[in-house]
Design a protein around this motif. Structure first.
Motif, PDB file in Angstrom:
ATOM      1  N   MET A 253      37.133  65.525  25.268  1.00  0.00           N
ATOM      2  CA  MET A 253      36.124  66.515  24.421  1.00  0.00           C
ATOM      3  C   MET A 253      34.823  67.159  25.023  1.00  0.00           C
ATOM      4  SD  MET A 253      38.349  68.492  23.091  1.00  0.00           S
ATOM      5  CE  MET A 253      38.514  69.137  21.172  1.00  0.00           C
ATOM      6  N   GLU A 254      34.342  66.052  25.640  1.00  0.00           N
ATOM      7  CA  GLU A 254      33.080  66.198  26.188  1.00  0.00           C
ATOM      8  C   GLU A 254      32.924  66.521  27.125  1.00  0.00           C
ATOM      9  OE1 GLU A 254      28.465  65.722  26.352  1.00  0.00           O
ATOM     10  OE2 GLU A 254      30.381  65.946  24.518  1.00  0.00           O
ATOM     11  N   ALA A 255      34.029  66.963  28.047  1.00  0.00           N
ATOM     12  CA  ALA A 255      34.104  67.542  29.286  1.00  0.00           C
ATOM     13  C   ALA A 255      34.255  69.283  29.005  1.00  0.00           C
ATOM     14  CB  ALA A 255      36.030  67.194  30.019  1.00  0.00           C
ATOM     15  N   LEU A 256      35.429  69.804  27.775  1.00  0.00           N
ATOM     16  CA  LEU A 256      35.250  71.037  27.497  1.00  0.00           C
ATOM     17  C   LEU A 256      33.945  71.817  27.194  1.00  0.00           C
ATOM     18  CD1 LEU A 256      37.413  73.042  26.683  1.00  0.00           C
ATOM     19  CD2 LEU A 256      37.792  72.723  24.678  1.00  0.00           C
ATOM     20  N   ARG A 257      32.889  71.170  26.348  1.00  0.00           N
ATOM     21  CA  ARG A 257      31.700  71.338  25.750  1.00  0.00           C
ATOM     22  C   ARG A 257      31.081  71.213  27.044  1.00  0.00           C
ATOM     23  NH1 ARG A 257      26.704  69.812  25.146  1.00  0.00           N
ATOM     24  NH2 ARG A 257      27.166  68.146  25.743  1.00  0.00           N
ATOM     25  N   LEU A 258      30.793  70.664  28.662  1.00  0.00           N
ATOM     26  CA  LEU A 258      30.051  71.251  29.250  1.00  0.00           C
ATOM     27  C   LEU A 258      30.566  71.679  30.125  1.00  0.00           C
ATOM     28  CD1 LEU A 258      29.550  67.536  30.076  1.00  0.00           C
ATOM     29  CD2 LEU A 258      28.006  69.231  28.906  1.00  0.00           C
ATOM     30  N   ILE A 259      32.270  72.256  30.400  1.00  0.00           N
ATOM     31  CA  ILE A 259      32.559  73.547  30.660  1.00  0.00           C
ATOM     32  C   ILE A 259      32.434  74.602  30.127  1.00  0.00           C
ATOM     33  CG2 ILE A 259      34.460  74.632  31.822  1.00  0.00           C
ATOM     34  CD1 ILE A 259      35.868  72.040  32.778  1.00  0.00           C
ATOM     35  N   LEU A 260      32.163  75.057  28.625  1.00  0.00           N
ATOM     36  CA  LEU A 260      31.723  75.853  27.974  1.00  0.00           C
ATOM     37  C   LEU A 260      30.510  76.136  28.078  1.00  0.00           C
ATOM     38  CD1 LEU A 260      33.449  75.456  24.722  1.00  0.00           C
ATOM     39  CD2 LEU A 260      33.917  77.610  26.453  1.00  0.00           C
ATOM     40  N   LEU A 261      29.802  74.974  28.105  1.00  0.00           N
ATOM     41  CA  LEU A 261      28.243  75.281  28.082  1.00  0.00           C
ATOM     42  C   LEU A 261      27.672  75.378  29.884  1.00  0.00           C
ATOM     43  CD1 LEU A 261      25.402  74.762  27.176  1.00  0.00           C
ATOM     44  CD2 LEU A 261      25.345  72.374  27.912  1.00  0.00           C
ATOM     45  N   TYR A 262      28.627  75.359  30.477  1.00  0.00           N
ATOM     46  CA  TYR A 262      28.303  76.117  32.060  1.00  0.00           C
ATOM     47  C   TYR A 262      28.922  77.187  32.135  1.00  0.00           C
ATOM     48  CZ  TYR A 262      28.503  76.066  37.399  1.00  0.00           C
ATOM     49  OH  TYR A 262      28.306  76.447  38.838  1.00  0.00           O
ATOM     50  N   VAL A 263      29.819  77.256  31.194  1.00  0.00           N
ATOM     51  CA  VAL A 263      30.008  78.697  31.733  1.00  0.00           C
ATOM     52  C   VAL A 263      29.012  80.338  30.972  1.00  0.00           C
ATOM     53  CG1 VAL A 263      32.260  80.835  31.191  1.00  0.00           C
ATOM     54  CG2 VAL A 263      33.061  78.647  31.960  1.00  0.00           C
ATOM     55  N   HIS A 264      28.610  79.603  29.957  1.00  0.00           N
ATOM     56  CA  HIS A 264      27.821  80.077  29.023  1.00  0.00           C
ATOM     57  C   HIS A 264      26.336  80.631  29.469  1.00  0.00           C
ATOM     58  CE1 HIS A 264      26.288  80.995  25.079  1.00  0.00           C
ATOM     59  NE2 HIS A 264      24.989  80.488  25.259  1.00  0.00           N
ATOM     60  N   LEU A 265      25.668  79.419  30.599  1.00  0.00           N
ATOM     61  CA  LEU A 265      24.552  79.729  31.614  1.00  0.00           C
ATOM     62  C   LEU A 265      24.901  80.811  31.924  1.00  0.00           C
ATOM     63  CD1 LEU A 265      23.579  75.653  31.383  1.00  0.00           C
ATOM     64  CD2 LEU A 265      22.378  77.317  29.925  1.00  0.00           C
ATOM     65  N   ILE A 266      25.796  80.337  33.064  1.00  0.00           N
ATOM     66  CA  ILE A 266      26.237  81.600  33.442  1.00  0.00           C
ATOM     67  C   ILE A 266      26.310  82.862  33.174  1.00  0.00           C
ATOM     68  CG2 ILE A 266      28.754  82.913  35.192  1.00  0.00           C
ATOM     69  CD1 ILE A 266      28.563  80.519  36.008  1.00  0.00           C
ATOM     70  N   GLY A 267      27.087  83.195  32.072  1.00  0.00           N
ATOM     71  CA  GLY A 267      27.198  84.595  30.840  1.00  0.00           C
ATOM     72  C   GLY A 267      26.038  85.117  30.812  1.00  0.00           C
ATOM     73  N   PHE A 268      24.162  83.850  30.938  1.00  0.00           N
ATOM     74  CA  PHE A 268      23.610  84.093  30.351  1.00  0.00           C
ATOM     75  C   PHE A 268      23.195  85.282  31.622  1.00  0.00           C
ATOM     76  CE2 PHE A 268      18.679  82.517  30.763  1.00  0.00           C
ATOM     77  CZ  PHE A 268      18.407  83.157  29.837  1.00  0.00           C
ATOM     78  N   ALA A 269      22.591  84.165  32.966  1.00  0.00           N
ATOM     79  CA  ALA A 269      22.185  84.552  34.036  1.00  0.00           C
ATOM     80  C   ALA A 269      22.751  85.875  34.377  1.00  0.00           C
ATOM     81  CB  ALA A 269      22.522  83.402  34.914  1.00  0.00           C
TER      82      ALA A 269
END
Length: 113
Positions: free
Chosen positions: A1-17
């Motif tokens: 589950m940690e990998a999924l959370r990190l992928i979501l966080l990465y994509v979330h930061l791309i959306g912010f950028a």
């Protein structure tokens, strides 16, 4: 589950950028218009933020008040971007509010513990 959370966080930061970068680029150009980067950034940020709010960690979930605050801010940003996307130009105050709310949303994520 940690990998999924990190992928979501990465994509979330791309959306912010995308959202912040697209809005700053438009602001600097002098033509205040909603561009595709802003629209996609707001959509990505909202959807991945909802995904990140799911209880994917072992007892280390953020406070519900923080999640609600970030959700309200993300919804405001999305609505402001989505319903202004076809206008030829956007009011300066409206545009600055999008940038300001984006920065406030990031500040809530960073500083609210």
């Amino acid at each position: 589950m940690e990998a999924l959370r990190l992928i979501l966080l990465y994509v979330h930061l791309i959306g912010f950028a995308l959202l912040l970068g697209g809005s700053i680029a438009q602001f600097v150009s002098g033509r205040l218009r909603i561009n595709a980067a802003m629209l996609w950034g707001s959509v990505i940020g909202l959807l991945t933020g909802i995904g990140l709010s799911a209880p994917l960690r072992d007892g280390d979930e953020p406070a519900p008040a923080k999640l609600v605050t970030k959700l309200v801010l993300a919804l405001l940003i999305f609505v402001m971007v989505f319903f202004s996307r076809k206008r030829e130009s956007v009011n300066r105050g409206h545009f600055l509010a999008i940038i300001g709310l984006t920065l406030v949303n990031a500040a809530v994520a960073v500083f609210w513990r």
